[in-house]
Design a protein around this motif. Sequence first.
Motif, PDB file in Angstrom:
ATOM      1  N   ASP A 179       0.558  -1.599   0.221  1.00 48.92           N
ATOM      2  CA  ASP A 179       0.463  -0.258   0.188  1.00 48.92           C
ATOM      3  C   ASP A 179       0.508   1.064   0.262  1.00 48.92           C
ATOM      4  O   ASP A 179      -0.155   2.852   0.069  1.00 48.92           O
ATOM      5  CB  ASP A 179      -1.438   0.314   1.464  1.00 48.92           C
ATOM      6  N   GLY A 180       1.989   0.853  -0.083  1.00 44.28           N
ATOM      7  CA  GLY A 180       2.925   2.105  -0.166  1.00 44.28           C
ATOM      8  C   GLY A 180       3.214   2.931   0.902  1.00 44.28           C
ATOM      9  O   GLY A 180       4.849   3.164   1.253  1.00 44.28           O
ATOM     10  N   GLU A 181       2.851   1.567   1.803  1.00 44.49           N
ATOM     11  CA  GLU A 181       3.620   2.622   3.651  1.00 44.49           C
ATOM     12  C   GLU A 181       4.617   1.483   3.685  1.00 44.49           C
ATOM     13  O   GLU A 181       5.066   0.549   2.786  1.00 44.49           O
ATOM     14  CB  GLU A 181       2.672   1.856   4.602  1.00 44.49           C
ATOM     15  N   ILE A 182       5.436   2.413   4.566  1.00 40.67           N
ATOM     16  CA  ILE A 182       6.683   1.591   5.500  1.00 40.67           C
ATOM     17  C   ILE A 182       6.311   1.652   6.306  1.00 40.67           C
ATOM     18  O   ILE A 182       6.247   2.141   7.224  1.00 40.67           O
ATOM     19  CB  ILE A 182       8.092   3.095   4.763  1.00 40.67           C
ATOM     20  N   GLY A 183       7.313  -0.403   6.622  1.00 41.73           N
ATOM     21  CA  GLY A 183       6.826  -0.763   7.976  1.00 41.73           C
ATOM     22  C   GLY A 183       8.246  -0.098   9.241  1.00 41.73           C
ATOM     23  O   GLY A 183       9.212  -0.126   8.154  1.00 41.73           O
ATOM     24  N   ALA A 184       8.230   0.143  10.163  1.00 46.05           N
ATOM     25  CA  ALA A 184       9.299  -0.147  10.848  1.00 46.05           C
ATOM     26  C   ALA A 184      10.264  -0.682  10.445  1.00 46.05           C
ATOM     27  O   ALA A 184      10.023  -1.940  10.454  1.00 46.05           O
ATOM     28  CB  ALA A 184       9.215   0.186  12.337  1.00 46.05           C
ATOM     29  N   GLY A 185      11.652  -0.132  10.035  1.00 47.82           N
ATOM     30  CA  GLY A 185      12.802  -1.522   9.974  1.00 47.82           C
ATOM     31  C   GLY A 185      13.607  -2.130  10.870  1.00 47.82           C
ATOM     32  O   GLY A 185      13.678  -3.264  10.823  1.00 47.82           O
TER      33      GLY A 185
END
Length: 405
Positions: free
Chosen positions: A124-130
């Motif tokens: 969805d284009g979101e970035i999950g925490a690395g």
Amino acid sequence: MENKNKQHYLFTSEVVSPGHPDKCADIIADSIVDKLIIGDSTSRVASEVFVAGKHVVIGGEVKSNTKISDNEYKQITTEALEKIGYFNNPNFTDEECLKPQNVDVQVLLNQQSPDISQGVDQEDGEIGAGDQGIMFGYADHETENYMPSAITYARMLMEKVYQYALANPSELGVDIKTQVTVNYGCKENFEKSQPQNIDTIVVSAPCVSSMNIETVRALIQKLIDETGLPSDLYNKDECTIHINPTGKYVSHSSLHDSGLTGRKLIVDSFGGYSPIGGGAQSSKDYTKVDRSGLYAARYIAKHIVAAGLATKAVVQISYAIGVAKPTSVAVDTYGTYTRLNDDALSTFVEENFALTPNWITKKFNLDKPSADTFLYADVAARGQVGQPDYPWEKLDELEKFQELR
């Protein structure tokens, strides 16, 4: 009657220059981060650096369309060291000081695990925490830029001596440490962020072998007096000053003290005035919340204090790996809040700021480092927070916070 000037409640912070071996490691690591992200904004980087003697080891994980050869990694390393001030300085011998042309670079980088990247880069284009973890941002009203006193003045001293060393390599080397002890008079003044005077200053800076210790101490004392420390806090005659307290200091750099990324977290943040999450910023791309979460937490804390909602504030943010939304947001004003208490401030922050890695990245353009905006290597050299030109130091949402007063 007791003289109030003799009352003491002391707090100390230290700072190291870019020439300190730990900072050299941070700067080399973030020079790599800059190179990779400028070439490919979606690069994922966690490149640790170890500097020991004439050896530099670069290890960790990278996923990027920017391809860098081993020779290019060596070039990045030597250019970083030269910029720091470790050029081929004839005033120090090869045994006294590191010379970039003598450096051996070993590259031990692997591909980032697909188990991590599947959670970070979401459909969805979101970035999950690395990564999972906790981050703390802090601010108080002790100085113009809402940073604590001791680390602010230690940074000013370091910068003054470091710039002199860069301009005068025939006299001083660049592996410099400073330390400032501020007297608050009593614990209540400390809690209210009301420093009374600078109690002690420590400066250690290497010199060429031909200089005697008396000359070095006189030179550095002059630099201390010219630094621009606040006249209401710094009185030379009432301040204890230690300059190269062990005596003559010639041999320096990684030849005499190894360096490692992430070993100067207190120096990089708030000088011990605030808790820290424990994770380093240098060597990591912006999806790693150890980096981006610190910037966001500092941004929120600075707004709270600048808006007059408290005289000091610490903001904690936590994340779960692969999950975008923070698992918690908490504001603690140490009882200094003016109208809204800590519960209300925490709720306000949660409801008005997404604080996802994607939001933080876009807010501060963390995926677009450049010479015109900011470079991660420069941030590593100057401290992760507290420099007014950093994007995460801008007070661009002040009106929103001021409406709460």
